[in-house]
Design a protein around this motif. Structure first.
Motif, PDB file in Angstrom:
ATOM      1  N   ASN A  83       2.677   0.738 -10.067  1.00  0.00           N
ATOM      2  CA  ASN A  83       3.139   1.995 -10.600  1.00  0.00           C
ATOM      3  C   ASN A  83       3.321   1.531 -12.209  1.00  0.00           C
ATOM      4  OD1 ASN A  83       3.203   4.021  -8.771  1.00  0.00           O
ATOM      5  ND2 ASN A  83       5.008   3.232  -7.950  1.00  0.00           N
ATOM      6  N   GLN A 122      -0.475  10.000  -9.903  1.00  0.00           N
ATOM      7  CA  GLN A 122      -0.465  11.146  -8.952  1.00  0.00           C
ATOM      8  C   GLN A 122      -1.768  11.478  -8.203  1.00  0.00           C
ATOM      9  OE1 GLN A 122       2.319  12.729  -8.431  1.00  0.00           O
ATOM     10  NE2 GLN A 122       3.227  11.105  -9.879  1.00  0.00           N
ATOM     11  N   GLN A 130      -1.956   8.406  -3.971  1.00  0.00           N
ATOM     12  CA  GLN A 130      -0.758   8.983  -3.030  1.00  0.00           C
ATOM     13  C   GLN A 130      -1.275   8.977  -1.626  1.00  0.00           C
ATOM     14  OE1 GLN A 130       2.076  10.614  -4.024  1.00  0.00           O
ATOM     15  NE2 GLN A 130       1.626   9.495  -6.107  1.00  0.00           N
ATOM     16  N   ASN A 172       6.560   6.082   0.963  1.00  0.00           N
ATOM     17  CA  ASN A 172       5.873   7.422   0.718  1.00  0.00           C
ATOM     18  C   ASN A 172       4.529   7.498   0.831  1.00  0.00           C
ATOM     19  OD1 ASN A 172       8.315   6.948  -1.522  1.00  0.00           O
ATOM     20  ND2 ASN A 172       8.149   9.040  -1.063  1.00  0.00           N
ATOM     21  N   CYS A 204       1.496  10.507   0.454  1.00  0.00           N
ATOM     22  CA  CYS A 204       1.233  12.034   0.265  1.00  0.00           C
ATOM     23  C   CYS A 204       2.545  12.674  -0.016  1.00  0.00           C
ATOM     24  CB  CYS A 204       0.387  12.618   1.283  1.00  0.00           C
ATOM     25  SG  CYS A 204      -1.249  11.838   1.422  1.00  0.00           S
ATOM     26  N   ASP A 205       2.799  13.563   0.512  1.00  0.00           N
ATOM     27  CA  ASP A 205       4.172  14.244   0.435  1.00  0.00           C
ATOM     28  C   ASP A 205       4.994  14.015   1.532  1.00  0.00           C
ATOM     29  OD1 ASP A 205       2.874  15.513   2.622  1.00  0.00           O
ATOM     30  OD2 ASP A 205       3.176  17.612   1.953  1.00  0.00           O
TER      31      ASP A 205
END
Length: 873
Positions: free
Chosen positions: A714, A785, A790, A807, A809-810
């Motif tokens: 990140n 993103q 992701q 985490n 994906c969502d």
């Protein structure tokens, strides 16, 4: 053309000869002449070095053999010429002498002789006319090879054609002179022929009447009784008389035919005589077979029952049948042939039945049934012969005899099966063994008995379906009842014993359960007494039938079974309460759960069960009492199945109900892992990489590495967004690749097995991290993103919540801190990533997931790896 009888009386010169042509003789003689010249041309001697060979004896021997062959051919020609001329001269002299004086009126014999001479000349004319030139050629051939004939022979050959012409003229003259007498004699011969024809018709009728064409009533007694022998002798005497009569009439017919031929009349064939002769010949063959068959059958009938050889008899009978079939077809219309055929057929039909009746399965009851069907009786003793059995006319009851024999065979099979069942159960035994320290002997698995039950019950069922089982029906039903009783008792015995063995330690050895289920404890005490009583008496009985059919045994077990069902129901309800309080118990078998509950007040005793309701806690490290050296209920740490040791920062006291302290211990272990994870995350940047790797356990090392990998990626994306285009590439080379190099160097050093497994697992995860970053670079991903990033499991430590968050994906999941030990991990592939995305989405939506695919492709292991990654069980 004259008949064969007349032609046989003619001179040799008038008969057809089959001899080689004169050219063939010439060729053979010339051949041997040439060979003789070649032999004579050979040298008389030859030299071979110092050796001289005398060939004269060999030349002489060869010349002699060649001369002999030449003589054989030439002598044959010479003999043929001389003999032909002599026979011709004799023939002409006989004819001329016979025709010299005409027969007197009324002298029939002289007339017949004269007519015979005329006929002979007429028949021989063509052959004799054609024989002179060949004879002259033969003489010329002989002279060419230096062989001369006597002067008398040459003179005869010269005069023979002229004498023959005179003989033919004399014959023609005599024929003219004998014309009137010939006509008168021809009329008389016709009259004689008519008379003979009438006699022949009468003879034919008498033959048809007197010949033994019919089957005598007592023919079956031939070879057995005097009356039967008289019938056979009478038939042969009749045929002998007919043979003589036919011979006489054949002689008359031959003489009459010869006269008809001499006097140029139509020659009668007299077919009735030939028919009579043919029928007599066929009749003789039939009666010969009658005599043969009756004598053979009589010998068979006299054979004692114990010495009957049916196969041999049947083979002879088949051979005799073929011979009877080979008799003239005309004989089939005769009664004697029909009787013979019927006799042979009856025996051929009866012999297989006799063979069947000799079956070892035949018993007295079957012989009595045969007597009732045939309507005759006999005694089966040493005097019993085949004749007694054949007297039953078995051929008339072929189907019934077959049914009796089939019944005997089927009953023998049933009897043998019953005897086998009896012997099987007489030799079977039940085995008993002591159960723990209870003093009770329980039944061992009776696999042999159950197998015998299955086989024998099927056999008995098949017997009941057999239409010939009536004789054994009572015994079959008795055994079916016995075996049914044995099966029922063994089944309930096994159920009661299994339930008693599982509940004995619970209700008798666990005070906690006795306190919780007082009524069921009392009920089990009653069951225990009854069961011990039954087992005490049963162990003295080894035979399964005796043990299972003992008085009151089945009723006692049924009573125990009913009470045990009540106890098990109460126990199941009690266990369900415990499972609800500690849900991990749902993954433990009832037997293990009962064992855990019964030992719950002494935590070290359930050490063996920890691996059954945790991911990888193989055992707990308990505090040891310094005085007694016994383990206490104070938990100091835990061990994985691979031997990895985790020490609790604070010991945990396991007290109270087992489900309560187990719940507390699981929570305490998770808190310990959580605290150590926070420490590992914080010290990751403070310590050297090697020092840090050896300080923390495998689970913490893997999770912390993944937390910092997520954080660093990140950060690289953030630098990328600020304009540093090489941020990801620099991170790949400076951090990931260097870290992998450090791990590979460590793996090559001398490590413990646990550390080696940990580092290899770290390498597996780090390689996947390297591949992901490389893929992000290759696909030019420029922000965090993107789906490529992701879709990965991204770990982070949330300082506000003081928790590890995952985490993908969502989906956002909380790390569960289940201790996973030092297990290896699968290589992560693109398919693994897809499975992780799908399964985590199912967890987010509180749904289930089930990977599908061929066996052995890693579905289960992938799911387990995801569980370890989430530290959830």
């Amino acid at each position: 053309q004259p008949s064969a009888v007349v032609r046989a009386k003619l001179p040799t010169v008038a008969r057809a000869r089959t001899e080689p042509a004169l050219e063939d003789f010439d060729a053979q003689v010339a051949h041997y002449k040439s060979v003789q010249d070649d032999v004579m041309a050979l040298p008389g001697s030859a030299n071979q070095g110092w050796l001289r060979i005398d060939a004269k004896p060999v030349k002489q021997a060869l010349s002699t053999w060649v001369t002999k062959w030449m003589f054989a051919y030439t002598h044959h020609l010479q003999t043929r010429v001389v003999r032909s001329l002599e026979e011709l001269g004799a023939f002409m002299r006989e004819v001329n002498a016979g025709l010299k004086e005409p027969p007197e009126a009324g002298d029939v014999a002289a007339l017949v002789r004269a007519m015979a001479h005329i006929r002979d000349v007429r028949v021989c004319t063509d052959e004799i006319d054609a024989m002179f030139e060949p004879l002259k050629a033969a003489v010329a051939l002989l002279r060419r090879y230096g062989i001369s004939l006597p002067d008398t022979v040459a003179e005869q050959l010269e005069a023979a054609p002229f004498v023959w012409e005179d003989t033919k003229k004399a014959t023609l003259h005599a024929r003219e002179e004998l014309g009137p007498a010939q006509s008168l004699q021809a009329e008389k011969i016709k009259e004689d022929a008519d008379v003979f024809a009438a006699r022949l018709r009468d003879f034919r009728a008498a033959f048809a009447r007197d010949a033994p064409f019919e089957w005598p009533a007592n023919a079956v007694d031939i070879g057995v009784t005097a009356a039967g022998s008289e019938a056979l002798d009478g038939a042969y005497a009749s045929m002998d008389a007919l043979h003589l009569a036919i011979a006489d009439i054949e002689a008359e017919a031959a003489a009459l035919s010869e006269q008809e031929e001499l006097f140029d009349l139509q020659v009668h064939s007299w077919r009735d005589i030939a028919h009579c002769r043919s029928e007599l010949r066929g009749l003789k063959g039939v009666w010969d077979h009658v005599a043969l068959a009756c004598n053979v059958f009589a010998a068979w009938r006299a054979t004692p029952w114990a010495r009957v050889e049916v196969e041999e008899m049947l083979a002879q009978g088949r051979a005799l049948e073929r011979e009877v079939k080979g008799l003239p077809k005309a004989a089939r219309a005769w009664g004697v042939h029909a009787g013979l055929w019927s006799l042979v057929q009856e025996l051929i039909v009866a012999l297989p039945l006799v063979s069947d009746l000799r079956d070892e399965a035949m018993r007295d009851r079957h012989w009595k049934k045969l007597m009732r069907i045939c309507g005759k009786t006999f005694v089966m003793d040493t005097k019993f012969k085949l004749d007694h059995l054949l007297a039953l006319n078995l051929h008339e009851f072929q189907d019934s005899v077959g049914d009796i024999v089939e019944q005997a065979r089927q009953e023998l099979k049933i009897d043998n099966q019953l005897q086998k069942i009896i012997s099987t159960w007489a030799g079977l035994e039940l085995q008993y063994e002591p159960f723990k320290q209870t003093g009770v002997y329980v039944l061992k698995p009776a696999d042999t008995v159950i197998e015998a039950l299955d086989d024998n019950e099927n056999s008995l069922q098949n017997m009941m379906g057999n239409r010939f089982m009536s004789f054994f029906e009572v015994e079959i039903n008795e055994w079916r009842t016995k075996l049914s009783k044995v099966r029922a008792v063994l089944d309930i015995w096994a159920e009661v014993q299994r339930a008693w063995c599982s509940l004995e330690s619970i209700f008798l050895g666990s005070e906690d359960i006795r306190e919780q289920l007082p009524e069921d404890a009392k009920r089990f005490d009653t069951i225990d007494g009854d069961f011990r009583e039954q087992m005490g008496s049963a162990k003295e009985t080894k035979n399964p039938i005796e043990a299972c059919t003992a008085e009151g045994r089945e009723e006692a077990f049924i009573k125990c079974q009913n009470n045990l069902d009540l106890c098990q129901k109460s126990l199941a309800e009690y266990l369900e309460v415990k499972k609800k309080r500690f849900p991990r118990f749902y993954f433990v078998s009832p037997a293990d759960l009962v064992d855990i509950l019964s030992k719950g007040r002494n935590p070290p005793l359930i050490q063996e069960h920890f691996s059954k309701f945790t991911d990888n806690i193989a055992k707990i490290e308990w505090e040891v009492d310094e005085e007694t050296q016994a383990q206490t209920s104070l938990a100091k740490g835990m061990f994985s199945g691979e031997g990895e040791h985790i020490v609790y920062s604070e010991p945990y006291r396991c007290e109270g109900q087992v489900e309560e302290w187990l719940t507390g211990l699981m929570r305490h272990s998770q808190l310990e892992i959580k605290q150590m994870l926070q420490e590992a995350v914080n010290s990751f940047v403070e310590l050297q990489r090697q020092e840090w790797l050896f300080k923390f356990c495998a689970q913490l090392s893997l999770t912390t590495s993944q937390i910092w990998w997520t954080e660093e990626v990140n950060m690289a994306f953030e630098r990328l967004e600020t304009g540093n285009d090489n941020a990801l590439k620099d991170y790949l080379q400076n951090n990931i690749v260097s870290g992998l190099n450090t791990l590979t160097q460590l793996v090559a050093t001398n490590l413990s097995s646990g550390d080696r497994i940990k580092f290899i697992t770290l390498i597996t995860i780090e390689v996947h991290a390297r591949d992901i970053v490389q893929r992000l670079i290759s696909t030019r991903v420029d922000n965090a993103q993107a789906f490529a990033w992701q879709s990965q499991l991204k770990y982070r430590w949330d300082e506000d919540r003081r928790d590890c968050i995952i985490n993908i994906c969502d989906a956002e999941l909380t790390y569960s801190y289940e201790y996973t030990g030092n297990t290896g991990r699968l290589v992560i592939t693109a398919l693994t990533d897809r499975c992780y995305v799908t399964l985590t989405q199912a967890l987010r939506l509180i749904l289930g997931g089930a990977p599908a695919g061929p066996a052995g492709t890693g579905k289960t292991e992938t799911t387990k790896d995801l569980g370890r990654g989430l530290a959830i069980w």
